[in-house]
Design a protein around this motif. Sequence first.
Motif, short mmCIF file in Angstrom:
data_model
loop_
_atom_site.label_atom_id
_atom_site.label_comp_id
_atom_site.label_asym_id
_atom_site.label_seq_id
_atom_site.Cartn_x
_atom_site.Cartn_y
_atom_site.Cartn_z
N ARG A 17 0.86 -1.20 0.00
CA ARG A 17 0.00 0.00 0.00
C ARG A 17 0.88 1.24 0.00
O ARG A 17 1.81 1.36 0.82
CB ARG A 17 -0.92 0.02 1.20
CG ARG A 17 -1.69 1.34 1.37
CD ARG A 17 -2.82 1.23 2.37
NE ARG A 17 -3.89 0.39 1.84
CZ ARG A 17 -4.98 0.09 2.53
NH1 ARG A 17 -5.13 0.53 3.78
NH2 ARG A 17 -5.93 -0.66 1.98
N ILE A 18 0.60 2.17 -0.91
CA ILE A 18 1.27 3.47 -0.98
C ILE A 18 0.19 4.50 -0.72
O ILE A 18 -0.76 4.65 -1.51
CB ILE A 18 1.93 3.67 -2.35
CG1 ILE A 18 2.94 2.55 -2.62
CG2 ILE A 18 2.61 5.03 -2.42
CD1 ILE A 18 3.40 2.47 -4.06
N GLN A 19 0.31 5.25 0.37
CA GLN A 19 -0.80 6.07 0.84
C GLN A 19 -0.35 7.47 1.25
O GLN A 19 0.68 7.63 1.93
CB GLN A 19 -1.48 5.38 2.03
CG GLN A 19 -2.73 6.06 2.55
CD GLN A 19 -3.45 5.21 3.57
OE1 GLN A 19 -2.96 4.18 4.01
NE2 GLN A 19 -4.63 5.62 3.96
N ILE A 34 6.49 4.74 -10.03
CA ILE A 34 6.10 3.53 -9.30
C ILE A 34 6.10 2.38 -10.29
O ILE A 34 5.40 2.42 -11.31
CB ILE A 34 4.72 3.66 -8.64
CG1 ILE A 34 4.72 4.83 -7.63
CG2 ILE A 34 4.34 2.36 -7.94
CD1 ILE A 34 3.36 5.11 -7.02
N ILE A 90 -2.96 2.08 -4.05
CA ILE A 90 -2.37 3.42 -4.08
C ILE A 90 -3.50 4.38 -3.73
O ILE A 90 -4.49 4.50 -4.47
CB ILE A 90 -1.77 3.74 -5.46
CG1 ILE A 90 -0.67 2.73 -5.80
CG2 ILE A 90 -1.19 5.16 -5.47
CD1 ILE A 90 -0.08 2.89 -7.19
N THR A 94 -2.36 9.56 -3.23
CA THR A 94 -0.95 9.79 -3.55
C THR A 94 -0.81 10.63 -4.81
O THR A 94 -1.52 10.42 -5.79
CB THR A 94 -0.23 8.44 -3.71
OG1 THR A 94 -0.15 7.83 -2.41
CG2 THR A 94 1.16 8.59 -4.27
N ILE A 153 -6.60 1.92 -7.04
CA ILE A 153 -6.05 3.28 -6.97
C ILE A 153 -7.20 4.24 -6.69
O ILE A 153 -8.18 4.29 -7.45
CB ILE A 153 -5.34 3.65 -8.27
CG1 ILE A 153 -4.17 2.68 -8.52
CG2 ILE A 153 -4.81 5.09 -8.21
CD1 ILE A 153 -3.36 2.97 -9.75
N SER A 191 -6.00 9.57 -6.37
CA SER A 191 -4.58 9.78 -6.66
C SER A 191 -4.44 10.45 -8.01
O SER A 191 -5.40 10.53 -8.79
CB SER A 191 -3.83 8.45 -6.63
OG SER A 191 -3.88 7.88 -5.32
#
Length: 504
Positions: free
Chosen positions: A324-326, A341, A352, A355, A381, A384
């Motif tokens: 997870r990219i948050q 990414i 995601i 972001t 996603i 973002s």
Amino acid sequence: MRKTSVDGDGERLTRRRALQGIGGVLGALSFTGTATAEDDWINVVERGADPTGQESINPVLDEIPFDDGTTLYFPEGEYLMDDTVRHVGFRGFDLRGDNATIVPAADYDGQWLFKLGTFDQPGEDLHVEGFDFDFTADDTGLRVLQAQVSDDLLVEDLAVRGEHDSGNKGPFLFDVTDPSGIGTIANVRIPDGGEFSANTPGDINVGPSGIIVTSQHDGKLWVRDCEVGPWPDNGLYCSTDGGRVVVDGGVFKNSNIASIRLSGDYSSIHDATVVVDDRRDRDTNQRGIRLDGGKYNWIENTDIHLTDPTGHAISVLNEVEWARIQNSRVVVDGDTPAKAISVSPNAGKIDIIGTEIEFNSPGQALHVRGPSSADADPVYILKSSVTGSGDGSNGRHAVRIERGNGTFDRFDVEQTGDDYRRGIKVTGDGSTFLWGDLETTHIPLVNDADGTRFRGITARSLGDYEGMKILNESSGVELVECALYNGVLEYGNVDVDYDGNWFL
């Protein structure tokens, strides 16, 4: 070399027990110290150690008994070391410096200064704080502290001054070996980095890493507010499988391979800053963050900025089961092709959320590889965006979604570069796009997949091309309530269901 092994069975009050006894919050690991008998607090200068840096202190340290509960106190001064202090199997040991500087002797050809615990004889209840290590002399650098404990590790306020240019081991290694053990590394500063071995008298492969957490780590380790880089073979390098590493704050810069290389179930990065803005001749792949493996890796509230990069900002590798990219921000500048990414084809679920990616380079801001089938591990996603002036000279599409089973909810893309810069290309089946705004120089949206659903999408070309292209016999495509400037270009025999759209 001092060698000790302490296997006593006597009970003592550890920091963990002290905190539990007074209702302290264990997770915070704000250790304030443990009461120690006066005889166990040893001032090394009073025992004969030279604080002027003229004579080695190792003969003095060799004469001091390191009983459980011992604290070695180094008053302000400069201390010369020409051998290793090795202490294993202990239960309670402190090294405390008060503006103390350790200088390795010019003729010392060893690999460690302090080796405290090993993976098969770990210590317990270790506290090290308040030391500078002077590497400013030419061809200087070695492991200043290797700490392997089963539980209760606290290392804080350490700094290495000068470049590590000996071709020897990197300065720090930390492991917590018990699965229920916990430790904190705080305010460790190694900003001057290390030299590639090819440019040193040593022969370590590639060159040193700054901070290493090995496969022997099975507990939980906090890495708080540290300053790291540039190193030839990773800045912070975590190779654990079952252990957990939590990076909390700090600045990580310009390391080769990765400034942060993370693995382990539930390992995560929070509130950190990662910068790649300088390249040496041998820096060939300077990733910002590399996620190597684990059941759940999380990047949160972290800034990554690459200038003229040699590697990706974030790489998610095949052994990661869920990433997870948050609430993070990624900025990529320069003329070198790159990715913000990159997700490897066999990586698991990817989220995601919230972001922002500012992408001003050729290449892909987001590249998700994987099985194209509609039952692939999902990509999600939400809220973002991709913005910036990236161009199409090294891949026309700013975003490539090659994996199926994705959901893209309020995912906006704006790319204003030339060379036929496009927005999103979809080749994975069974994905859904909801309420995104796309604006690019060339065609913003290209679908080459089956079963793709678009609802509430606005797509506009700054070059007056079609808002969308559907090609190669795509079937089961749905467009509902979308605003598509200059309409849709259907290329080949495609199957599309249109419902309530606006062709502007």
